[in-house]
Scaffold this motif. Sequence first.
Motif, short mmCIF file in Angstrom:
data_model
loop_
_atom_site.label_atom_id
_atom_site.label_comp_id
_atom_site.label_asym_id
_atom_site.label_seq_id
_atom_site.Cartn_x
_atom_site.Cartn_y
_atom_site.Cartn_z
N HIS A 1 11.77 3.68 -4.12
CA HIS A 1 11.02 3.72 -2.86
C HIS A 1 11.97 4.30 -1.81
O HIS A 1 13.16 3.94 -1.80
N ASP B 1 -7.70 0.23 -8.49
CA ASP B 1 -7.21 1.59 -8.36
C ASP B 1 -6.63 2.17 -9.65
O ASP B 1 -6.11 3.27 -9.64
N ASP C 1 0.81 -1.23 0.00
CA ASP C 1 0.00 0.00 0.00
C ASP C 1 0.84 1.27 0.00
O ASP C 1 0.29 2.36 0.03
N ALA D 1 0.15 -2.77 -4.52
CA ALA D 1 -1.17 -3.26 -4.16
C ALA D 1 -1.14 -4.66 -3.54
O ALA D 1 -1.98 -4.98 -2.69
N GLU E 1 3.63 4.03 -1.68
CA GLU E 1 3.85 4.60 -3.00
C GLU E 1 5.29 4.40 -3.45
O GLU E 1 6.23 4.58 -2.67
N LYS F 1 1.24 2.37 -6.63
CA LYS F 1 0.97 1.86 -5.28
C LYS F 1 1.23 0.36 -5.30
O LYS F 1 0.77 -0.35 -6.20
#
Length: 100
Positions: free
Chosen positions: A73, A91, A20, A37, A22, A35
């Motif tokens: 990240h 999404d 979850d 997921a 980004e 994201k």
Amino acid sequence: MTSTVDLAALQIDDFTPHQDAEFEMQAADHVVALKLAKVEPAGNSGRPGGAFSLLFAGPKGAWLPQAIYSVRHPALGMMEIFLVPIGPVADGNGYQAIFT
């Protein structure tokens, strides 16, 4: 120049805490927010810790082609990951990476 993470050293447990979260993918001329997921085991392999799959959700709109993308990240650093578009997800556009 930014150094990249050794993909062979990554394991599923490196990504699980970041589900979850980004990530930023560098496309040809812009950055795309992704994201993370889903993180799933993908069976046994020669890889320490086994194979695993990452499912990313990107924004709705035009699909990016399958390719190796620089993905960043804050905690994991910069990775060169082969991402494949897999179709719509709740999404947005789904992209998958499989580590074997």
